[in-house]
Scaffold this motif. Structure first.
Motif, PDB file in Angstrom:
ATOM      1  N   GLU A  13       0.845  -1.188   0.000  1.00  0.00           N
ATOM      2  CA  GLU A  13       0.000   0.000   0.000  1.00  0.00           C
ATOM      3  C   GLU A  13       0.883   1.242   0.000  1.00  0.00           C
ATOM      4  O   GLU A  13       1.872   1.320   0.736  1.00  0.00           O
ATOM      5  N   SER A  14       0.504   2.203  -0.820  1.00  0.00           N
ATOM      6  CA  SER A  14       1.211   3.477  -0.898  1.00  0.00           C
ATOM      7  C   SER A  14       0.507   4.502  -0.009  1.00  0.00           C
ATOM      8  O   SER A  14      -0.716   4.499   0.109  1.00  0.00           O
ATOM      9  N   LYS A  15       1.276   5.361   0.648  1.00  0.00           N
ATOM     10  CA  LYS A  15       0.732   6.429   1.490  1.00  0.00           C
ATOM     11  C   LYS A  15       1.523   7.705   1.219  1.00  0.00           C
ATOM     12  O   LYS A  15       2.671   7.658   0.749  1.00  0.00           O
ATOM     13  N   LEU A  16       0.942   8.851   1.573  1.00  0.00           N
ATOM     14  CA  LEU A  16       1.664  10.103   1.320  1.00  0.00           C
ATOM     15  C   LEU A  16       2.932  10.219   2.156  1.00  0.00           C
ATOM     16  O   LEU A  16       3.841  10.976   1.822  1.00  0.00           O
ATOM     17  N   TRP A  17       3.011   9.455   3.279  1.00  0.00           N
ATOM     18  CA  TRP A  17       4.202   9.509   4.126  1.00  0.00           C
ATOM     19  C   TRP A  17       5.210   8.407   3.807  1.00  0.00           C
ATOM     20  O   TRP A  17       6.243   8.311   4.447  1.00  0.00           O
ATOM     21  N   GLY A  18       4.913   7.575   2.802  1.00  0.00           N
ATOM     22  CA  GLY A  18       5.735   6.399   2.555  1.00  0.00           C
ATOM     23  C   GLY A  18       6.956   6.650   1.694  1.00  0.00           C
ATOM     24  O   GLY A  18       6.995   7.576   0.873  1.00  0.00           O
ATOM     25  N   LYS A  90       5.872  12.663   8.503  1.00  0.00           N
ATOM     26  CA  LYS A  90       5.154  12.468   9.761  1.00  0.00           C
ATOM     27  C   LYS A  90       3.902  11.623   9.542  1.00  0.00           C
ATOM     28  O   LYS A  90       3.205  11.753   8.536  1.00  0.00           O
ATOM     29  N   LEU A  91       3.615  10.729  10.502  1.00  0.00           N
ATOM     30  CA  LEU A  91       2.349  10.018  10.542  1.00  0.00           C
ATOM     31  C   LEU A  91       1.342  10.868  11.309  1.00  0.00           C
ATOM     32  O   LEU A  91       1.712  11.653  12.184  1.00  0.00           O
ATOM     33  N   SER A  92       0.063  10.704  10.997  1.00  0.00           N
ATOM     34  CA  SER A  92      -0.963  11.463  11.702  1.00  0.00           C
ATOM     35  C   SER A  92      -1.016  11.055  13.172  1.00  0.00           C
ATOM     36  O   SER A  92      -0.566   9.967  13.554  1.00  0.00           O
ATOM     37  N   TYR A 197      -5.261  14.547  14.200  1.00  0.00           N
ATOM     38  CA  TYR A 197      -4.527  15.689  13.650  1.00  0.00           C
ATOM     39  C   TYR A 197      -3.579  15.174  12.578  1.00  0.00           C
ATOM     40  O   TYR A 197      -2.877  14.189  12.783  1.00  0.00           O
ATOM     41  N   ASP A 198      -3.590  15.841  11.409  1.00  0.00           N
ATOM     42  CA  ASP A 198      -2.761  15.387  10.292  1.00  0.00           C
ATOM     43  C   ASP A 198      -1.893  16.517   9.751  1.00  0.00           C
ATOM     44  O   ASP A 198      -1.612  16.589   8.554  1.00  0.00           O
ATOM     45  N   ASP A 203      -5.602  16.335   3.023  1.00  0.00           N
ATOM     46  CA  ASP A 203      -5.729  15.334   1.976  1.00  0.00           C
ATOM     47  C   ASP A 203      -7.138  14.745   2.052  1.00  0.00           C
ATOM     48  O   ASP A 203      -7.525  14.199   3.084  1.00  0.00           O
ATOM     49  N   PRO A 204      -7.936  14.828   0.973  1.00  0.00           N
ATOM     50  CA  PRO A 204      -9.306  14.306   1.026  1.00  0.00           C
ATOM     51  C   PRO A 204      -9.387  12.814   1.288  1.00  0.00           C
ATOM     52  O   PRO A 204     -10.429  12.309   1.713  1.00  0.00           O
ATOM     53  N   ASN A 205      -8.298  12.096   1.021  1.00  0.00           N
ATOM     54  CA  ASN A 205      -8.275  10.650   1.284  1.00  0.00           C
ATOM     55  C   ASN A 205      -7.908  10.328   2.730  1.00  0.00           C
ATOM     56  O   ASN A 205      -7.857   9.163   3.108  1.00  0.00           O
TER      57      ASN A 205
END
Length: 314
Positions: A13-18, A90-92, A197-198, A203-205
């Motif tokens: 899985e891809s994430k914005l923090w990855g 950073k992770l949320s 908190y993010d 990010d809408p996702n």
């Protein structure tokens, strides 16, 4: 069903923090922009579901077919999961609810998780829990976004691990200093996360769940800390014990220096996180996972490798 060992193929899985360290470290082949998470064991139908290589069926289906014979487990769904992660941002700030709340509001069970650092382990800081004494105080601090007062930061020592029961606030406040660090997480089989908190990433996702956080956060929660594993030396390997909690999961690591015999009554998934070797007559390489049925008998370990294991005791 023949009682043998089975190879389990990961899903990514891809994430914005990855980042892409998992691709390089495990030599994973994927077209994803990044691999934030490599799920070595997960069985969530139509969402995230590993493949049983030998049979070419989803792990969730494999469990349903064999939960009495091979798993000897009475849970409706496979109760455990594991993953590796690599974060370059950073992770949320988040938590995972309990089963009752998660099933009622999002049709998914909650999640308990324990995490170890696989590579670049060092002393540092962790966000674990908070300083609010009452739920009303927690709500007020959230409304004011007084994160410095609310968030509880604790010291983490090299070699320790974190164990987060449901309702435990956690996350990261800073960009990781070492962006090639890899974490390995042992979990209950869910994918439900509530974000408080993010960092205003909008990010809408990645929606926030402030009201659900206020409903489910543990209050008070100012005593949780990183833990030291229990280490046992055995002939040819070390057994590093993390969590052994009935109804949650059993997690451990086998550090094999030459070879030895390992045995447990319950089913177990073993993921190679360093080196390579053999389990009985089965080769296991870096990044591969093997499922061992319950009551299988002795496992002959050989080679030089580290295996992360997860099991379940009902």
């Amino acid at each position: 069903m023949e009682k043998k060992l089975y190879y389990i193929e990961p899903v990514f899985e891809s994430k914005l923090w990855g980042g892409n360290t998992l691709k390089k470290y495990f030599n994973f082949n994927t077209d994803l922009e990044n691999i934030a998470l490599a799920y070595h064991v997960i069985a969530l139908p139509n969402h995230l579901d590993c493949n049983v290589k030998d049979l070419n069926i989803p792990l969730s289906e494999f469990y349903q077919r064999n939960k009495n014979e091979l798993f000897k487990c009475d849970r409706e769904a496979l109760p455990v999961r594991t993953d590796s992660s690599n974060a370059v941002d950073k992770l949320s700030i988040q938590l995972h609810p309990n089963d009752e709340y998660g099933l009622k509001h999002d049709n998914m069970a909650g999640k308990v998780e324990s995490t170890i650092v696989l590579t670049h382990d060092e002393n540092g800081k962790k966000l674990m829990g908070h300083h609010a004494k009452t739920r009303e105080e927690f709500k007020q601090l959230v409304e004011k976004k007084d994160w410095d007062t609310l968030f509880r930061i604790v010291d983490y020592k090299k070699g320790q691990f974190t164990h987060l029961p449901t309702g435990t606030l956690h996350g990261s406040l800073e960009v990781p200093e070492n962006k090639e660090s890899i974490h390995f997480t042992f979990e209950t089989n869910s994918d439900l996360t509530y974000r408080l908190y993010d960092f205003d990433r909008n990010d809408p996702n990645r929606p926030l769940h402030v009201e659900k956080i206020i409903d489910t956060v543990n209050v008070p929660d100012n005593e949780i800390n990183p833990l030291d594993p229990v280490i046992e030396s055995r002939e040819g390997y070390r057994l590093i014990k993390y969590v052994d909690e009935k109804g949650i999961f059993t997690s451990f690591q086998l550090e094999v220096s030459s070879g030895g015999i390992y045995n447990m009554d319950e089913f177990v998934f073993l993921t190679c996180v360093n080196g390579e070797g053999r389990i009985n007559d089965y080769d296991i390489k870096l990044g591969e996972t093997i499922f061992v049925p319950a009551k299988f008998g002795d496992l002959k370990l050989s080679g030089k490798m580290k295996l992360c294991g997860i099991s379940y005791k009902g």
